[in-house]
Scaffold this active site. Structure first.
Site, short mmCIF file in Angstrom:
data_model
loop_
_atom_site.label_atom_id
_atom_site.label_comp_id
_atom_site.label_asym_id
_atom_site.label_seq_id
_atom_site.Cartn_x
_atom_site.Cartn_y
_atom_site.Cartn_z
N LYS A 37 0.84 -1.20 0.00
CA LYS A 37 0.00 0.00 0.00
C LYS A 37 0.87 1.25 0.00
O LYS A 37 2.09 1.18 0.24
CB LYS A 37 -0.93 0.00 1.22
CG LYS A 37 -0.20 0.11 2.55
CD LYS A 37 -1.17 0.21 3.71
CE LYS A 37 -0.41 0.35 5.03
NZ LYS A 37 -1.32 0.56 6.18
N TYR A 255 17.23 29.80 7.08
CA TYR A 255 16.07 30.62 7.44
C TYR A 255 15.94 30.71 8.96
O TYR A 255 16.03 29.70 9.67
CB TYR A 255 14.80 30.02 6.86
CG TYR A 255 14.65 30.24 5.37
CD1 TYR A 255 14.46 31.51 4.86
CD2 TYR A 255 14.66 29.16 4.49
CE1 TYR A 255 14.32 31.73 3.49
CE2 TYR A 255 14.51 29.35 3.13
CZ TYR A 255 14.34 30.63 2.63
OH TYR A 255 14.18 30.83 1.28
#
Length: 363
Positions: A37, A255
Site C-alpha cells: 500500500k 532561514y
C-alpha cells in the site's frame, strides 16, 4: 525521469527480497501478504511487485484500482484489499478479479453481497475490532456476519485483526485475548500479525502474516534497529554537496538563523530539501553521511537545500557524495535514525519521497 540535479533515490531489489524472506523464515507455517500500500511505502508499487512476484504468497493494497491493475499485469497470487470496498464498482471488481477483501462493518458486507452476482466465489477477511478502535466488527456484528455468510456457497473466510501496540511495552496479549474470545469456536484461517508481531510475537503468526515496514528495511521498534533484526534498507536517498561556506563564530545558518556557529566551521549545502521529501522539521544534528563519514545537519531545512557540517571532513568539496538515509554510496545512515532525530518514523520518510526525485531500481 532524468534530471541534472544530483539528488536521487535508489531502490534495491535484493533488499526487498531479503526482507520478505526474513518474514517467511520467522513465520514458517504462515503465508505472507507483501504489503505494498501507499505505493509500496514510497518505494514504488511496481518495483516491489517486480522484486517479489516470483515468491510472494500474496500482495496487500488499499485501492481496488491498484488490485485490478495487478491482476491485469498478470499477478495470479491472492490480492488483499486492506480496507475493503468503498463502492458497488469495487464490489463487482472483487468478483471479477478474484480479489480478497476485508469486511470491517455490516454495511460493507451488505454492499458486497448486493453487488456481486450470486454464486461467484468470494474470499473475505472479517476484521475484528479488538482494541484499536479504528476499523472492525464488534462481537455482535461478527456473529451476525458469520450467520449471513454461513449458508452461502463458495465463501473462503478468514478472521483478522490489527494490533495497536505490537511494537510497545503492552504488546499484544490484551488484544489477542479479545480476538480469541470474539472468535469463539472458529477453527478457520486467521491473519493477525503485522511487522512488529511477526518479529516479536510468534504466537500471533496464524495462517497469514502481513509484513509491511519490515519489507522496506526499517524497524517497527524504537529500541531495536533494523540491522539488529536482520533487515536490509531497501531505499537510499542520495545527493551531493553543491556549495561550501566558511563560518566564523556568531555566523548564522539558514532561514531564521536557528543555528549559530560557536567556533570556526566549514559547512556544505546539499541538494535536498523538504520539496524532495526530507522532513522540514528535522533539527540541527540530524545524522547525514558525506564521503563515507557520518556528520550532522545544520540549521533549518529549506525547500530545495539543507546544510551539513563539513568541519571534520576537509576533503569534502563541491560534488562530494551525500547519503541522506539508507545504505548509500556516501555511507550508511539508517532511516530510523533520521526519523528519530526528526521526531517521526521511517514510514513517513519513505512515503514522503517526492515525485520529482529520480529513482533507480538496482538489481
Amino acid at each position: 525521469m532524468t534530471t541534472s540535479r544530483p539528488i536521487r533515490a535508489r531502490i534495491f531489489r535484493a533488499a526487498l527480497q531479503h526482507n520478505y524472506r526474513v518474514a517467511r523464515r520467522l513465520a514458517p507455517a504462515a503465508r505472507a501478504w507483501a504489503v505494498i500500500k501507499a505505493n509500496a511505502y514510497g518505494h514504488g508499487q511496481w518495483r516491489a511487485v517486480d522484486a517479489l512476484r516470483e515468491e510472494a504468497d500474496g500482495f496487500a493494497v488499499l485501492e481496488c484500482e491498484n488490485a485490478a491493475a495487478l491482476r491485469e499485469a498478470g499477478i495470479t497470487q491472492p490480492i488483499l484489499l486492506l480496507e475493503g470496498i468503498f463502492s458497488a464498482r469495487d464490489a463487482r471488481a472483487v468478483g471479477e478479479y478474484g480479489l480478497t477483501t476485508v469486511v470491517h462493518c455490516l454495511e460493507q458486507l451488505a454492499l458486497l453481497l448486493d453487488s456481486v452476482k450470486p454464486g461467484i466465489p468470494l474470499a473475505i477477511c472479517l476484521k475484528l475490532n479488538t482494541g484499536m478502535n479504528r476499523l472492525g466488527l464488534n462481537a455482535v456484528d461478527l456473529r451476525r456476519a458469520r450467520e449471513i455468510l454461513a449458508p452461502l456457497p463458495n465463501v473462503d473466510l478468514t478472521l483478522m485483526t490489527h494490533f495497536a501496540e505490537a511494537d510497545g511495552e503492552r504488546g499484544v496479549a490484551e488484544q489477542l485475548a479479545r480476538f480469541r474470545k470474539m472468535a469463539g469456536d472458529w477453527r478457520g484461517a486467521v491473519s493477525l500479525a503485522n511487522s512488529a508481531a511477526i518479529l516479536r510475537h510468534p504466537q500471533t503468526h496464524g495462517d497469514w502474516v502481513r509484513p509491511g515496514i519490515m519489507l522496506y528495511g526499517a524497524s517497527p521498534f524504537a529500541d531495536q534497529s533494523a540491522a539488529e533484526l536482520g533487515l536490509q534498507p531497501a531505499m537510499a536517498l542520495e545527493s551531493e554537496i553543491i556549495a561550501v561556506q566558511q563560518l566564523t563564530p556568531g555566523d548564522r545558518v539558514g532561514y531564521g538563523g536557528t543555528f549559530v556557529a560557536a567556533q570556526p566551521m566549514r559547512i556544505g549545502v546539499v541538494a535536498c530539501g523538504y520539496a524532495d521529501g526530507y522532513p522540514r522539521h528535522a533539527p540541527s544534528g540530524t545524522p547525514i553521511a558525506v564521503m563515507g563519514q557520518r556528520t550532522r545537519t545544520i540549521g533549518r531545512v529549506s525547500m530545495d537545500m539543507l546544510a551539513c557540517d563539513l568541519t571534520a571532513i576537509p576533503e569534502a568539496g563541491l560534488g562530494a557524495p551525500v547519503t541522506l538515509w539508507g545504505n548509500g554510496l556516501a555511507g550508511q545512515v539508517p532511516a530510523d535514525d533520521v526519523a528519530a532525530a526528526a521526531g517521526t518514523i521511517a514510514y513517513e520518510l519513505f512515503c514522503a519521497l517526492a515525485p520529482r526525485v529520480p529513482v533507480d531500481f538496482v538489481d
